[in-house]
Design a protein around this motif. Structure first.
Motif, mmCIF file in Angstrom:
data_model
loop_
_atom_site.group_PDB
_atom_site.id
_atom_site.type_symbol
_atom_site.label_atom_id
_atom_site.label_comp_id
_atom_site.label_asym_id
_atom_site.label_seq_id
_atom_site.Cartn_x
_atom_site.Cartn_y
_atom_site.Cartn_z
ATOM 1 N N PHE A 93 39.198 51.522 46.964
ATOM 2 C CA PHE A 93 39.752 50.894 45.772
ATOM 3 C C PHE A 93 39.811 49.371 45.880
ATOM 4 N N ASN A 94 39.362 48.802 46.981
ATOM 5 C CA ASN A 94 39.298 47.344 47.087
ATOM 6 C C ASN A 94 37.968 46.839 46.550
ATOM 7 N N VAL A 95 37.999 45.611 46.051
ATOM 8 C CA VAL A 95 36.764 44.974 45.599
ATOM 9 C C VAL A 95 35.871 44.725 46.804
ATOM 10 N N ARG A 96 34.622 45.165 46.714
ATOM 11 C CA ARG A 96 33.673 44.962 47.804
ATOM 12 C C ARG A 96 32.417 44.306 47.255
ATOM 13 N N TYR A 97 32.020 43.219 47.876
ATOM 14 C CA TYR A 97 30.864 42.461 47.412
ATOM 15 C C TYR A 97 29.601 42.986 48.085
ATOM 16 N N ARG A 98 28.544 43.097 47.285
ATOM 17 C CA ARG A 98 27.258 43.507 47.818
ATOM 18 C C ARG A 98 26.192 42.548 47.283
ATOM 19 N N ASP A 99 25.171 42.296 48.093
ATOM 20 C CA ASP A 99 24.099 41.410 47.656
ATOM 21 C C ASP A 99 23.409 42.003 46.444
ATOM 22 N N VAL A 295 41.786 42.997 38.545
ATOM 23 C CA VAL A 295 41.963 41.705 39.199
ATOM 24 C C VAL A 295 41.623 40.586 38.230
ATOM 25 N N SER A 296 42.284 39.456 38.409
ATOM 26 C CA SER A 296 41.981 38.259 37.633
ATOM 27 C C SER A 296 40.838 37.498 38.296
ATOM 28 N N THR A 297 40.334 36.483 37.602
ATOM 29 C CA THR A 297 39.266 35.668 38.184
ATOM 30 C C THR A 297 39.753 34.960 39.446
ATOM 31 N N GLY A 298 41.002 34.458 39.423
ATOM 32 C CA GLY A 298 41.549 33.812 40.610
ATOM 33 C C GLY A 298 41.631 34.753 41.801
ATOM 34 N N GLN A 299 41.962 36.013 41.562
ATOM 35 C CA GLN A 299 42.004 36.981 42.654
ATOM 36 C C GLN A 299 40.604 37.295 43.161
ATOM 37 N N LEU A 300 39.625 37.363 42.246
ATOM 38 C CA LEU A 300 38.245 37.576 42.681
ATOM 39 C C LEU A 300 37.780 36.432 43.580
ATOM 40 N N VAL A 301 38.115 35.193 43.202
ATOM 41 C CA VAL A 301 37.730 34.035 44.008
ATOM 42 C C VAL A 301 38.380 34.117 45.388
ATOM 43 N N GLU A 302 39.663 34.435 45.434
ATOM 44 C CA GLU A 302 40.358 34.520 46.722
ATOM 45 C C GLU A 302 39.748 35.597 47.600
ATOM 46 N N GLN A 303 39.482 36.773 47.026
ATOM 47 C CA GLN A 303 38.906 37.856 47.816
ATOM 48 C C GLN A 303 37.502 37.517 48.293
ATOM 49 N N PHE A 304 36.737 36.841 47.446
ATOM 50 C CA PHE A 304 35.391 36.468 47.873
ATOM 51 C C PHE A 304 35.437 35.471 49.020
ATOM 52 N N LEU A 305 36.288 34.459 48.922
ATOM 53 C CA LEU A 305 36.375 33.468 49.996
ATOM 54 C C LEU A 305 36.768 34.110 51.311
ATOM 55 N N PRO A 335 41.537 29.755 43.313
ATOM 56 C CA PRO A 335 41.989 31.029 43.883
ATOM 57 C C PRO A 335 43.458 31.290 43.581
ATOM 58 N N ALA A 336 43.822 32.576 43.591
ATOM 59 C CA ALA A 336 45.180 32.963 43.209
ATOM 60 C C ALA A 336 46.233 32.284 44.078
ATOM 61 N N ASP A 337 45.968 32.197 45.383
ATOM 62 C CA ASP A 337 46.904 31.538 46.302
ATOM 63 C C ASP A 337 46.141 30.434 47.021
ATOM 64 N N ARG A 338 45.954 29.314 46.341
ATOM 65 C CA ARG A 338 45.102 28.250 46.858
ATOM 66 C C ARG A 338 45.614 27.694 48.182
ATOM 67 N N ALA A 339 46.915 27.495 48.308
ATOM 68 C CA ALA A 339 47.464 26.898 49.528
ATOM 69 C C ALA A 339 47.174 27.772 50.741
ATOM 70 N N ALA A 340 47.398 29.086 50.606
ATOM 71 C CA ALA A 340 47.159 29.987 51.729
ATOM 72 C C ALA A 340 45.681 30.046 52.088
#
Length: 665
Positions: A93-99, A295-305, A335-340
């Motif tokens: 159930f987690n977002v998983r990136y694939r090429d 997930v929001s776009t900010g969460q997608l960015v955080e998970q991708f990073l 990202p959702a939590d930019r500082a972290a």
């Protein structure tokens, strides 16, 4: 479907500290990993009102049999632990990136005694230096072919190298001086490794020192009248410059950064990354992700990073452009939590990392380019997915199974209503046959019913379905045949050039899809029943939660997020929405343009329509003379004079033209 009673932790047992939690299924497998600044607040949100949860979250919670958590000291530690657990358990159930495709890299095998330059795909190996990724393998081969003039590094396979060593004869590249031929002892291991390291240094951006060295040597050879060697060095310099020209400068001051942009819809997202080193784009890469959680776009960015840079190796021999963490990371959304995230990346890099959204200048322009690439990648992925016959067949089978149909719906029609506060209501009908859009059979409707009612879209849906199937019954009776296959052959495929009109509604669908929930579905079903049509299935797709509604069911059907059936229904619904919106905008624009004629005495709806049709727009009407206006059927000279004066604010005594002021319309 509800939460298991044993899943809900006891009140007050969850700490309020930051931490990471895991949901497990009945077999003990981890199905979801998440992090939280406040574990109690985050976990409690899963157990409040089950019906208010997003369908994807409902599916996860109902599958889970247990939940546990680990408290950490800081949000940065939570981010690190979340990445480690996602990598270890690969939760479903987690977002998983694939090429989105297999990207080729230019690789130098520094872990071998005689390093080799080659094209590599797939997982990275320790001790191999990577450059890229590149969009195409031929781009790598062109680059290597140019650089081998200056850096004649071995490119042959291990088998070819062994055979050349045994025979004492080099391969063709050795004879034409594009390989230093270590296989026959022309260069020792140390000298060949130095060539490979120079090759890597040039690819990493240290271009200036090699150009200066070659140019200085070329001038010395010319001064010593060694013209053949000087000509060869001149060609080497040109080869290096050609390679540099292929890697255009996009940012000044030798900038090192990664530029990351997202394109997404409700089901999927595409990520595109440009790797900029020394101000030049050294490579690009793309990923596609199924959004199996809300997930929001900010969460997608955080998970991708975290997933992309979490795999970065500290060993320099494996740190290519894609693996290393640059000083600057430019993203399309914060990202959702930019500082972290910033602190975590800085710790992995060993130096400060700036994560930000570019606002202006060259970096903003480059971000727009990357975003366009991401949009094209998503569109290409959806197109490839839709064009695959096996995928389409599976989608139709899944729809039939979910809706309880006896057979797959080979012809699907989707209806959508569009208005603005009840005004200018229109509707669209799009047709998909065998999972593909059939645009020649799209239809538009101008809704005739009243406007402004609270549920006007429901009434409009009933009207449109009634009109569409009334025409079907009329045309089918004229042809003497009720065809349910949607075949455009036979009597229906009338040649327009012959002057006869082809039936436009002669074929019924197997499935009617409406954009909306239970009220719209009920209206569509009622319209069919009133016409005595019982063999056409009806369902609705609600936009907010992607729920599938069917008549007489109090609860919606929730299709799995990875379902090809849901993907097809969403494409059909989105196409109907696009078609309706485009028609509504045109109709509203015409209505707003014609509104300038509403207050002119003596002009009713028929005359106003005649004027707009004759001149094309109110602006052109205002530019016309009284004589030209009077040429419109039904418009006399006196009325034409009134129209002209009202639109221009002046009187016209002859044939002169007047241009209306900016606010005259």
């Amino acid at each position: 479907m509800t939460v298991r009673p044993t899943l809900r932790p006891k009140p007050g047992s969850i700490p309020t500290d930051p931490g990471v939690y895991r949901f497990r299924d009945e077999h003990g497998r981890v199905i979801y990993v998440g992090k939280a600044k406040n574990l109690r607040a985050r976990l409690s949100s899963y157990f409040q009102d089950f019906g208010a949860l997003h369908p994807r979250t409902q599916s996860m919670v109902s599958t889970a049999a247990d939940v546990d958590w680990t408290v950490v000291g800081t949000e940065v530690e939570a981010l690190q632990l979340e990445y480690s657990w996602i990598k270890e358990y690969a939760p479903r159930f987690n977002v998983r990136y694939r090429d989105d495709k297999s990207y080729p890299y230019l690789a130098v095998t520094l872990n071998e005694e005689y390093p080799r330059v080659q094209v590599m795909r797939g997982a990275k190996r320790r001790g191999v230096r990577y450059f890229g990724p590149y969009s195409y393998a031929w781009a790598i081969r062109d680059t290597v072919d140019l650089l081998l003039r200056v850096f004649p590094v071995r490119t042959c396979s291990a088998g070819v190298f062994r055979r050349a060593r045994s025979s004492g004869r080099p391969c063709l590249l050795g004879y034409i001086d594009k390989c230093s031929a270590p296989c026959v002892g022309r260069i020792d291991a140390a000298g060949h490794r130095a060539l490979a390291e120079d090759f890597c240094a040039f690819m990493a951006g240290e271009t200036g020192r090699f150009l200066r060295a070659l140019e200085a040597e070329m001038r010395r050879a010319a001064a010593e009248q060694e013209y053949e060697r000087a000509a060869r060095l001149r060609d080497d310099v040109q080869a290096l410059r050609t390679v540099m020209e292929k890697q255009a400068v996009v940012l000044g001051d030798g900038t090192d950064c990664d530029v990351i942009a997202f394109a997404e819809d409700q089901l999927e997202a595409a990520v595109q990354v440009f790797y900029v080193r020394g101000g030049r784009v050294r490579g690009e890469r793309g990923w596609v992700v199924d959004k199996v959680e809300d997930v929001s776009t900010g969460q997608l960015v955080e998970q991708f990073l975290s997933q992309n840079y979490g795999a970065a190796e500290a060993d320099e021999s494996t740190a290519g452009a894609a693996a290393a963490i640059p000083r600057e990371v430019l993203v399309s959304a914060e990202p959702a939590d930019r500082a972290a995230v910033t602190t975590w990346l800085a710790a992995r890099r060993g130096a400060a990392v700036d994560v930000r959204v570019p606002q202006r200048g060259d970096k903003r322009a480059l971000m727009e380019t990357v975003a366009k690439n991401a949009e094209q990648a998503l569109a290409r992925h959806k197109s490839q997915r839709a064009s695959d016959l096996t995928t389409r067949s599976r989608a139709l089978s899944e729809i039939a199974e979910a809706l309880g149909l006896a057979e797959a719906p080979l012809r699907i029609e989707c209806f959508d209503v569009s208005d603005l506060q009840g005004e200018h209501a229109v509707a669209s009908m799009v047709v998909f046959e065998d999972g593909l859009a059939r645009k020649s059979e799209y239809r538009r409707f101008s809704v005739r019913g009243g406007s402004g009612a609270e549920h006007s879209d429901v009434a409009a849906m009933h009207e449109v379905i009634t009109r569409r199937f009334t025409r079907y019954l009329e045309e089918s009776q004229r042809s003497g045949e009720l065809d349910t296959l949607g075949d455009s052959g036979g009597h229906a495929a009338t040649d327009r050039s012959s002057g006869s009109s082809a039936p436009r509604f002669a074929y019924p669908p197997n499935l009617v899809v409406v954009d909306g929930g239970r009220p719209q579905v009920a209206a569509a079903r009622r319209a069919l029943e009133e016409l005595g049509i019982e063999d056409v299935a009806v369902c609705g797709l609600a936009k907010r939660l992607e729920e599938v509604w069917v008549p007489d069911d109090e609860d919606p059907i929730i299709l799995p997020r990875a379902s090809e059936g849901l993907y097809l229904l969403q494409r059909v619904r989105d196409e109907a929405h696009r078609f309706a919106i485009s028609y509504h905008r045109r109709k509203r624009a015409r209505a707003l343009t014609a509104s300038a004629l509403d207050d002119i005495p003596g002009l009713g709806p028929v005359r106003r329509a005649a004027l707009v049709k004759h001149f094309g727009s109110v602006r052109r009407l205002a530019e016309a003379t009284v004589t030209e206006i009077a040429e419109v059927p039904g418009i006399g000279t006196r009325t034409a004079q009134t129209i002209h004066e009202r639109l221009t604010g002046t009187a016209d005594t002859g044939g002169a033209r007047h241009t209306p002021s900016d606010n005259s319309e």
